[in-house]
Design a protein around this motif. Structure first.
Motif, mmCIF file in Angstrom:
data_model
loop_
_atom_site.group_PDB
_atom_site.id
_atom_site.type_symbol
_atom_site.label_atom_id
_atom_site.label_comp_id
_atom_site.label_asym_id
_atom_site.label_seq_id
_atom_site.Cartn_x
_atom_site.Cartn_y
_atom_site.Cartn_z
ATOM 1 N N ILE A 119 0.813 -1.212 0.000
ATOM 2 C CA ILE A 119 0.000 0.000 0.000
ATOM 3 C C ILE A 119 0.855 1.275 0.000
ATOM 4 O O ILE A 119 0.591 2.205 -0.766
ATOM 5 N N ALA A 120 1.900 1.287 0.817
ATOM 6 C CA ALA A 120 2.715 2.501 0.918
ATOM 7 C C ALA A 120 3.302 2.843 -0.455
ATOM 8 O O ALA A 120 3.233 3.993 -0.915
ATOM 9 N N ALA A 121 3.863 1.829 -1.123
ATOM 10 C CA ALA A 121 4.453 2.059 -2.446
ATOM 11 C C ALA A 121 3.382 2.473 -3.447
ATOM 12 O O ALA A 121 3.609 3.353 -4.286
ATOM 13 N N LEU A 122 2.211 1.866 -3.330
ATOM 14 C CA LEU A 122 1.135 2.190 -4.268
ATOM 15 C C LEU A 122 0.682 3.630 -4.085
ATOM 16 O O LEU A 122 0.391 4.336 -5.051
ATOM 17 N N ARG A 123 0.648 4.085 -2.843
ATOM 18 C CA ARG A 123 0.244 5.465 -2.582
ATOM 19 C C ARG A 123 1.220 6.444 -3.224
ATOM 20 O O ARG A 123 0.821 7.450 -3.798
ATOM 21 N N THR A 124 2.506 6.136 -3.110
ATOM 22 C CA THR A 124 3.510 7.009 -3.709
ATOM 23 C C THR A 124 3.317 7.067 -5.218
ATOM 24 O O THR A 124 3.421 8.115 -5.834
ATOM 25 N N LYS A 125 3.020 5.907 -5.802
ATOM 26 C CA LYS A 125 2.945 5.827 -7.253
ATOM 27 C C LYS A 125 1.633 6.368 -7.797
ATOM 28 O O LYS A 125 1.608 7.109 -8.768
ATOM 29 N N PHE A 126 0.527 6.024 -7.147
ATOM 30 C CA PHE A 126 -0.781 6.357 -7.725
ATOM 31 C C PHE A 126 -1.511 7.490 -7.004
ATOM 32 O O PHE A 126 -2.587 7.898 -7.438
ATOM 33 N N GLY A 127 -0.940 7.976 -5.902
ATOM 34 C CA GLY A 127 -1.561 9.096 -5.208
ATOM 35 C C GLY A 127 -2.989 8.797 -4.801
ATOM 36 O O GLY A 127 -3.274 7.732 -4.255
ATOM 37 N N ASP A 128 -3.895 9.742 -5.100
ATOM 38 C CA ASP A 128 -5.265 9.547 -4.609
ATOM 39 C C ASP A 128 -6.087 8.598 -5.472
ATOM 40 O O ASP A 128 -7.292 8.472 -5.293
#
Lengths: 307, 531
Positions: free
Chosen positions: B267-276
Motif C-alpha cells: 500500500i505505501a508504495a502504491l500510494r507514492t505511485k498512484f496518489g489519490d
C-alpha cells in the motif's frame, strides 16, 4: 502394436479406479466441508445444502453414488461454482490449458534441443558456459518470480504485450504465459540434451560414422541426436502431462481461464467433485503420455521391442 | 450527480448530430473494465453469499430499494414506501419497470422471489438475512409453507411486506443481493440454468452477455431499464482477479479501470505511485480475536482485559497493515447508522506504559507472574497478514510475561474448527456487516448465536438488552440500549477488537462517479468514463 496399445489402456482402468478411490477418501479426511465459510451458515441452511448435494448420506453411499455417476461420464455438480457442472468447467478450461501447455512444450523442445546441441558441440567453450549458466538460472528461478517480472517489463513498462488477461485467446495474450511456462522447461531440456549429446558424440558409432567421412551435419542430426534425444523423450512425457493440465501460478498471475487453478482452489474450498475431476483428468494425461513415451522409444531406438 | 452526467451525455449526442466527427466518438461503445475480487460462485441471487457476487448482481438486477453512489438507501423498483406506525407493515408502490425481455416487473415477481429464497430446497446460504419477514425463518427451516410468507401482492403495482417485529434497518436489508427479484417465468422454464447468459432475464441497468469462470463476465446495457437514458456505460466487463498484484499491473498498463482489492503489503508504495487513485475508506467490518471463555484462565475477565490492554492497535494498523486498517477499541465500527456516538474502551488514548502496569497488576491478581507464566495459543487462518498480526501481538503480550504459541489452518478448517466448538485458546476472526446497523455486530455474542459466538459468551443481562433493543421502535432509545450492550461487551471482552477494516480500491481518474462509502458499493449505472 495396436494390441499393445489396447492392452496398456485396458490395464489403466484398475489404476484409475485406485486413484479415484484413494482421492475420494483422502479429500474427505481434510477437516471442514464445502460450506464451511468465513461466515457460518444457519444450521438448517447447512442441512438443506447437505441434502441437495447428498452429503447427508453415509460416506460409502456417497462413494458408490459418485462411482455410479462417473461410469456414466458424469463428474457431478461443482460445490463452489454452483452454476456449473464439473464437466462444463473442464469443457471451457481444458482447451485453454492444452493450448498454452502444448505451445510451451513445443517451444521448450525446439529451443531446448537446439541450445543443448549447440552447447555440446562447443563443450567447455564460452558459448557452452553461457548456455549452461542460463539453463541453471532458468531452473532455479521459480515461475512465480518470472511471471510478474515478464508482466511488469513487457506489459507495464514497455507496453508491448497485455499485462494479463485472456483476451478471448488473442495471440498477444498468450505470449507471456507460454514463455513463462516454457522457460524452466527449455532449461531442463537444454541440460538433458547437452549431457546426452556429449556422451553420444564420444560413442563408438559416432566415431565410426566420422571415420566413414560423413558430413558433420549428418553425423550430428541423424546419428548422435537420435540417441541423445532418448532422455529428453522420457522427460517430456510426464512434463507434457503437467504442462497440458495447466499451471496454478501462470493462470493466476496472468488471469488465464484454464484448469490448473481448479485443483488448488477446489482443494482449499473442499469442492469435492471438482477435486476428483481434476485428479482424474491429470491421471488420464499421465497414463496417456507414459504410453506415448513408450511408443516413441520403440520408434527411435530399434533395440526396444514392445511386448 | 447522475442528472449532470446524463445531460452531458445527451449534449454530446446533440453535438454529434451536428458534427459527423463528434457523432463517431459519441457512438463509440463505452466499456468499463472492472477488476473484481474473484469468481462469483453463483449468479443466482438466492444462493449468493460473496462480495464479488454482490458487485455483479447489483448491476444486473434492481431490488425494491437500492444503494446510490454514496450507499444511501433510495427507492429502486419501489416508487414510494409507506411504513405502518408500529413499523410492522411496509407497503411499496412499484414504478413502471421492465425486465430485459420487455415483461413488466410486478409485485407478484417479488412474492415469487422472496418465497423462493426461503424454500429450503433452494439451498440459499444467506436466507437468514431476510428472517425479519413474517414466517420467513419458519419456512426456511421447513416448519411452514412458503405461501404463509408475509409478502403479499395487493395488485400488480402494490406489494405489502409484514414483519415478525419492527426492524429499523429493514429497507437496507432489501438492498442486499438476496433481496433482488428473479424473473419467475425463466426460473420455471430453465430451473437452475436460468442464470446462463442464453436464458437470463434481468431487471437492472445491465444484463448478462457472457460468463467464463476465471476469465471474465460481460454485462451489457439493458435497453428496457427504466433509467437507461441516464446510464453512461454501455458495457461492463468484470475480471475475477484473485492475485491482487496482477490487478495493479493490469491497472498500470491501462487494461483495467478499477481494482476492488489491493495487496496490503504494497500500500505505501502504491500510494507514492498512484496518489489519490488509491482509495482506502473505512469499511463496515471489525478484525478481532475471540477468547474461548469456556477454558480457564480465559474465563477470567482480568486475564482478558490484561491481554486487551497491551495490544498496541496503532502499531498493528500502521506497520503490519500499511495503514489500511484502523485501530479498533470497540466491536461496532464507527460511522454506522442508527448508533450515534460510539462506545469505546476506557483505555483508548492512555499511555502504553500505564496500560502495561494495569495489565501486569490484573495478571498478578489472576495468579500469574514470573514464576507462573500464562501460556496461550493463537489460532489463525493461513495468511501472511494474519501471521504478522499474531506475531506482533505475541510480542506485545511478552511484555507482561505471556508465552504465546501459534497454530494456523486453512480457512475452511479454521472456521470448521470454531463452528464445531473445537478446543482453542484464542482465535482470529473478522466480521463484515451485511447492513449498516449496530445490531449486525452486537448479535455476534448473543448466547443463542451458535454460529458466531465463538467465545461462548453467555451473559443474560447482555441478551436481555439485545431483546429490549429489538422491541424498541424509537431509534434514539434503541441506540441508547445498544450502546449499553456494547458497554457490557467492552467490560466482559468476549472478543478482543483489534482493527476496523478499510476497503482498498484503485480507481482510474478516467472513471467518474465512484464515491467512497462504508458499504463499499459502487453501482456501474452511476459511473461514467472520460478520456
Amino acid at each position: 502394436m495396436l494390441g499393445y496399445v489396447l492392452r496398456r489402456l485396458f490395464t489403466a482402468i484398475p489404476t484409475l479406479f485406485f486413484i479415484v478411490t484413494g482421492a475420494f477418501f483422502l479429500i474427505r479426511v481434510a477437516p471442514g466441508g464445502p460450506f464451511n465459510l468465513e461466515r457460518p451458515l444457519e444450521a438448517k441452511v447447512m442441512e438443506n445444502l447437505n441434502k441437495i448435494y447428498h452429503l447427508d448420506k453415509p460416506l460409502w453411499e456417497q462413494y458408490l453414488y459418485y462411482l455410479g455417476n462417473l461410469m456414466r461420464g458424469d463428474f457431478g455438480p461443482s460445490f463452489v461454482y454452483r452454476d456449473f457442472s464439473v464437466s462444463e468447467l473442464f469443457a471451457s478450461g481444458l482447451p485453454v490449458s492444452v493450448q498454452i501447455g502444448a505451445s510451451a512444450l513445443v517451444l521448450a523442445l525446439v529451443f531446448g534441443t537446439l541450445l543443448g546441441v549447440a552447447a555440446a558441440l562447443r563443450q567447455n567453450q564460452p558459448a557452452d558456459y553461457g548456455v549452461v549458466g542460463l539453463a541453471t538460472l532458468g531452473i532455479t528461478i521459480p515461475t512465480f518470480v518470472i511471471a510478474p517480472l515478464l508482466s511488469l517489463v513487457f506489459g507495464v513498462w514497455l507496453g508491448w504485450l497485455p499485462a494479463g488477461g485472456w483476451g478471448d485467446g488473442a495471440f498477444a495474450n498468450k505470449v507471456l504465459p507460454v514463455v513463462t511456462l516454457a522457460l524452466p522447461q527449455i532449461a531442463v531440456v537444454t541440460r538433458l540434451t547437452r549431457g546426452a549429446m556429449i556422451e553420444a558424440m564420444r560413442s563408438h558409432h559416432i566415431r565410426t560414422a566420422r571415420a566413414y567421412g560423413l558430413k558433420p551435419w549428418t553425423v550430428v542430426v541423424v546419428h548422435a541426436l537420435r540417441s541423445a534425444i532418448l532422455p529428453v523423450v522420457s522427460y517430456a512425457g510426464p512434463a507434457a502431462a503437467a504442462l497440458l493440465t495447466g499451471s496454478v501460478v501462470v493462470e493466476t498471475i496472468f488471469g488465464i481461464p484454464g484448469i490448473g487453478r481448479y485443483f488448488v482452489q477446489a482443494a482449499l474450498n473442499r469442492d469435492y467433485t471438482l477435486v476428483m475431476g481434476t485428479v482424474i483428468v491429470i491421471a488420464i494425461f499421465i497414463i496417456i503420455f507414459n504410453l506415448v513415451v513408450d511408443l516413441l522409444y520403440a520408434l527411435i531406438d530399434p533395440r526396444v521391442r514392445l511386448g | 450527480m447522475i442528472k449532470t452526467v446524463g445531460s452531458a451525455f445527451r449534449a454530446t449526442l446533440l453535438a454529434g448530430a451536428l458534427l459527423a466527427a463528434t457523432s463517431l466518438t459519441a457512438a463509440a461503445e463505452v466499456v468499463y473494465h472492472r477488476g473484481n475480487d474473484g469468481n462469483p460462485e453463483t449468479l443466482d441471487q438466492h444462493k449468493t453469499s460473496t462480495v464479488a457476487e454482490g458487485h455483479i448482481l447489483r448491476d444486473l438486477y434492481e431490488g425494491l430499494m437500492v444503494y446510490d453512489a454514496r450507499a444511501k438507501v433510495v427507492p429502486g423498483v419501489a416508487e414510494s414506501v409507506e411504513v405502518s406506525d408500529d413499523g410492522m407493515v411496509y407497503t411499496f408502490k412499484l414504478r413502471d419497470a421492465k425486465w430485459s425481455n420487455g415483461d413488466p416487473v410486478t409485485a407478484g415477481d417479488f412474492v415469487y422471489s422472496l418465497r423462493r429464497i426461503m424454500t429450503p430446497e433452494t439451498g440459499a446460504k444467506y436466507a437468514n438475512i431476510l428472517y425479519p419477514v413474517k414466517n420467513a425463518e419458519k419456512i426456511n427451516k421447513g416448519e411452514a409453507k412458503p405461501e404463509t410468507l408475509g409478502v403479499v401482492a395487493l395488485d400488480d403495482k402494490t406489494l405489502e411486506i409484514t414483519l415478525e417485529q419492527a426492524t429499523p434497518y429493514f429497507l437496507e436489508l432489501l438492498t442486499h443481493q438476496t433481496g433482488l427479484p428473479v424473473h419467475p417465468a425463466s426460473v420455471e422454464a430453465h430451473g437452475t440454468d436460468f442464470v446462463k447468459p442464453e436464458n437470463i432475464v434481468t431487471n437492472g441497468a445491465y444484463t448478462l452477455a457472457e460468463f467464463t469462470p476465471n476469465d471474465k463476465l460481460v454485462a451489457v446495457k439493458n435497453a428496457h431499464y427504466h433509467g437507461a437514458d441516464n446510464v453512461a456505460i454501455d458495457k461492463v466487463i468484470f475480471y475475477p482477479i484473485e492475485d491482487r498484484a496482477s490487478c495493479v499491473r493490469r491497472f498500470e498498463a491501462g487494461e483495467i479501470h478499477s481494482c476492488s482489492d489491493l495487496p496490503t503489503d504494497q500500500i505505501a508504495a502504491l500510494r507514492t505511485k498512484f496518489g489519490d487513485q488509491v482509495r482506502t475508506p473505512p469499511y463496515l467490518g471489525t478484525y478481532y480475536y475471540s477468547f474461548n471463555m469456556k477454558k480457564p484462565p480465559l474465563d477470567d475477565v482480568r486475564v482478558r482485559r490484561a491481554l486487551s490492554l497491551v495490544v498496541d492497535r496503532e502499531y498493528i494498523g500502521e506497520d503490519i497493515w500499511g495503514g489500511t486498517m484502523v485501530p479498533a477499541y470497540s466491536l461496532v465500527p464507527p460511522g454506522i447508522n442508527n448508533y450515534g456516538e460510539p462506545v469505546e474502551a476506557d483505555y483508548k488514548g492512555k499511555a502504553m506504559l500505564d496500560r502495561e502496569d494495569e495489565a501486569l497488576k490484573l495478571l498478578g491478581e489472576a495468579g500469574f507472574g514470573p514464576d507462573k507464566p500464562l501460556k496461550l495459543e493463537i489460532m489463525y487462518n493461513t495468511s501472511e497478514n494474519h501471521k504478522n498480526t499474531a506475531i506482533a501481538i505475541a510480542d506485545m503480550w511478552k511484555t507482561i510475561g505471556v508465552e504465546t504459541t501459534m497454530v494456523n489452518r486453512d480457512l475452511a478448517s479454521h472456521y470448521a474448527h470454531l463452528r464445531e466448538k473445537g478446543d482453542y485458546d484464542i482465535a482470529r476472526a473478522g466480521w463484515i456487516g451485511d447492513y449498516s446497523d449496530p445490531q449486525n455486530f452486537l448479535f455476534l455474542v448473543e448466547s443463542d448465536n451458535d454460529g458466531f459466538n465463538y467465545a461462548n459468551y453467555a451473559n443474560p443481562e447482555y441478551d436481555a438488552l439485545m431483546d429490549k433493543a429489538a422491541a424498541e421502535t424509537d431509534l434514539e432509545k434503541r441506540a441508547e440500549i445498544l450502546r449499553q450492550a456494547e458497554t457490557l461487551f467492552l467490560r466482559d471482552l468476549p472478543f478482543l477488537p483489534i482493527l476496523y477494516y478499510s476497503s482498498h480500491s484503485l480507481v482510474s481518474p478516467k472513471l467518474s462517479g465512484w464515491e467512497d462509502n462504508l458499504q463499499n458499493v459502487h453501482p456501474t449505472r452511476l459511473m461514467s468514463i472520460g478520456n
